[in-house]
Each structure stands twice: as structure tokens, then as C-alpha cells.
Design an enzyme around this catalytic site. Structure first.
Site, mmCIF file in Angstrom:
data_model
loop_
_atom_site.group_PDB
_atom_site.id
_atom_site.type_symbol
_atom_site.label_atom_id
_atom_site.label_comp_id
_atom_site.label_asym_id
_atom_site.label_seq_id
_atom_site.Cartn_x
_atom_site.Cartn_y
_atom_site.Cartn_z
ATOM 1 N N ALA A 10 0.800 -1.229 0.000
ATOM 2 C CA ALA A 10 0.000 0.000 0.000
ATOM 3 C C ALA A 10 0.829 1.273 0.000
ATOM 4 O O ALA A 10 0.265 2.373 0.022
ATOM 5 C CB ALA A 10 -0.925 0.003 1.216
ATOM 6 N N ALA A 11 2.140 1.162 -0.058
ATOM 7 C CA ALA A 11 2.984 2.338 0.113
ATOM 8 C C ALA A 11 2.727 3.405 -0.951
ATOM 9 O O ALA A 11 2.580 4.593 -0.645
ATOM 10 C CB ALA A 11 4.454 1.933 0.101
ATOM 11 N N GLY A 12 2.683 2.989 -2.209
ATOM 12 C CA GLY A 12 2.483 3.952 -3.279
ATOM 13 C C GLY A 12 1.129 4.627 -3.219
ATOM 14 O O GLY A 12 1.003 5.831 -3.489
ATOM 15 N N ASP A 13 0.089 3.870 -2.851
ATOM 16 C CA ASP A 13 -1.244 4.454 -2.760
ATOM 17 C C ASP A 13 -1.348 5.413 -1.581
ATOM 18 O O ASP A 13 -1.990 6.468 -1.680
ATOM 19 C CB ASP A 13 -2.285 3.348 -2.637
ATOM 20 C CG ASP A 13 -2.373 2.500 -3.896
ATOM 21 O OD1 ASP A 13 -2.059 3.029 -4.986
ATOM 22 O OD2 ASP A 13 -2.732 1.322 -3.802
#
Length: 296
Positions: free
Chosen positions: A241-244
Site C-alpha cells: 500500500a505504500a504507493g497508494d
């Protein structure tokens, strides 16, 4: 008044398997655990923006199956406005995600209802026009992305395109983009070069954020700035979920009126907060969690 963010994108049910290592082609690996959680780049970024403090509207499509019910409930429970979400007869989008013990992942997406999200209605265009920032990705038909960006440009809404997953872009699409967010692979896909070339990207858009995973990110613009923004040091559990988290927080920070370099730093803190938990939407951090890392 909370900053207004509209997210146009996908919604998927994420089926997440955890194992010691990712399987190679043809290999079966015994897993450690399994988690089923709502996700999709668009839905994740909408939830990330809402948790970061934005008044967030999600525009997208879900299926008529049980996954669709769960997706809609998760969005609404986090404060996202789902009044314009379409329901398409058939299956919702599904993402099959494998995560190893180092936090690296491999993802296969079956679009389902996301394929039916074609063009925008008048009501959806009106929501875009009312927003401070529009945030788009590339898991839905590119014609719909183009329509949303064009509607934003007509109304003066600032636009962010997270060009993920890497795809060929329609001619003229980047003319409607105020801020492009890409990783190195996505940057190479856009420019056609062997490496991420910020100068080539800035010939296409006025501002670029290049995400660098554990190394943070780079911000560059046509005013001559090219700044490395270091990552925050945290224990990595799952990078899914880092990019989101980064994109949702970036949209909120820019909509709040923060200077973009500061907005990127704040978004880095959101990405760092997200990798400390397993999963997608359930790992997206609250504003308080972001602020704790940003201040520390």
C-alpha cells in the site's frame, strides 16, 4: 474546510498470500497466512486521501457480487463519498497479491467491473469541477482517465496522474496533467528510454515526482528544482500500500495549499506509515500516524 479531493480509478478485492519467498514461474510455495481485504489503486488512494484529512469522493465501478458490497462498505466506512460509485452486473475487480517476508510483492489484477467504467456522466464531471485536486491512476480504461483529466482542466481543478500500472498513454493525455507521479519502470515506459529521465518527463509535464521505494522520492519541476526527498526509516512489513498511501496524502497536502516539496515529504511519511502493516486499504495510515512520522 477540508481540502476536496476526487479520485477516479479502480476498486478491487485484494486476495493476499504471505510466504517466506515469492514463487518462481512453475513453483508452488507454502504460505504463512492469507488475508482478504478491499483494495484497487483508485479505492486505496481515495481511502488514503480520506484518512489523511481530505473530503474525498471516489468515482469508479464495482460488481454486483459480494465483493462489490464489501468494497462499497469499506470506502464509506472510512469517510469516502461513494454516492457516485457505479454498480456493474457481474464480478468486481480482483487482485491476487503475494508478499514475502522481506515485504516485497507480486500482483496480478483481474479488472472485472473496472472495465465497464467508461467515460464520465454529467454528475461525475460536476464532482471533478468542484474539487481542489483530481487524482487518477491507470487501472481503468484510459479513455475515462482522459475524460476526467479534461474535465478537470476545463474547470481549473489541479490534476495528479499516478501513471501506474505502466501503460502506453493516449496522445495528448499528459497535456492535461499538472503533476506526474511515477516509479522508475513507469517513467521508462513513458519516455521509452533505458532509465528514468526526469528531463524527458519535464518536457511532457510541468512537475514530476519519481518514487524510489526505500530511497524515498525525487521532486523536479520546470523551475529548475530537482530534489531528492529521503525516506523515513521504519520497519518494513508489507510494501503493497505504500504507493497508494503516498499518492493519497500528496493529493491532500497539495489541496491544502502546501508547497509541493513539503507535500512530497509529507507523502513520504504516509508511505512509511503504510509499510508497517500487512495489506492494502487496512494499512493506509490516519492523519495522526502520518504526522507522527513526519514530525519524528
Amino acid at each position: 474546510m477540508s481540502p476536496r479531493v476526487v479520485v477516479v480509478g479502480s476498486a478491487n478485492m485484494d486476495l493476499v498470500g504471505l510466504a517466506e519467498k515469492l514463487p518462481r514461474p512453475g513453483e508452488t510455495v507454502l504460505g504463512d497466512d492469507f488475508v482478504m481485504t478491499p483494495g484497487g489503486k483508485g479505492a486505496n488512494q481515495a481511502i488514503a486521501a480520506a484518512r489523511a484529512g481530505g473530503a474525498t469522493t471516489f468515482l469508479g465501478a464495482i460488481g454486483s457480487d459480494s465483493f462489490g458490497v464489501t468494497l462499497s462498505s469499506r470506502l464509506a466506512s472510512t469517510g469516502v463519498d461513494t454516492s457516485q460509485v457505479r454498480t456493474s452486473y457481474g464480478s468486481s475487480g480482483v487482485a491476487v497479491i503475494m508478499v514475502d517476508r522481506a515485504g516485497e510483492n507480486s500482483i496480478l489484477v483481474s479488472p472485472g467491473a473496472n472495465r465497464t467504467f467508461l467515460d464520465l456522466t454529467d454528475d461525475e464531471r460536476a464532482r471533478v469541477a468542484e474539487a481542489d485536486v483530481l487524482l487518477c491512476q491507470q487501472e481503468i480504461p484510459m479513455g475515462t482517465v482522459a475524460a476526467a483529466l479534461a474535465a478537470a482542466r476545463e474547470s481549473g481543478t489541479r490534476t495528479i496522474l499516478n501513471a501506474a500500472p505502466a501503460r502506453e498513454l493516449p496522445p495528448g493525455l499528459l497535456d492535461q496533467v499538472d503533476l506526474l507521479v511515477v516509479n522508475e519502470t513507469e517513467a521508462q515506459t513513458i519516455t521509452g528510454g533505458p532509465a528514468a529521465d526526469l528531463a524527458a518527463l519535464l518536457a511532457l509535464v510541468p512537475r514530476v515526482v519519481l518514487t524510489l521505494s526505500g530511497d524515498g522520492s525525487r521532486y523536479a519541476d520546470r523551475d529548475g528544482r530537482d530534489v531528492h526527498v529521503p525516506a523515513f526509516s521504519v520497519e518494513v512489513v508489507d510494501t503493497t500500500a505504500a504507493g497508494d498511501a503516498f499518492c493519497g496524502a500528496l493529493a491532500v497536502a497539495w489541496a491544502e495549499g502546501r508547497e509541493l516539496l513539503d507535500a512530497v515529504r509529507w507523502a513520504n511519511a504516509a508511505g512509511a506509515a503504510a509499510v508497517r502493516k500487512i495489506g492494502a486499504s487496512n494499512a493506509l495510515p490516519s492523519r495522526a500516524e502520518i504526522e507522527a512520522i513526519f514530525a519524528g
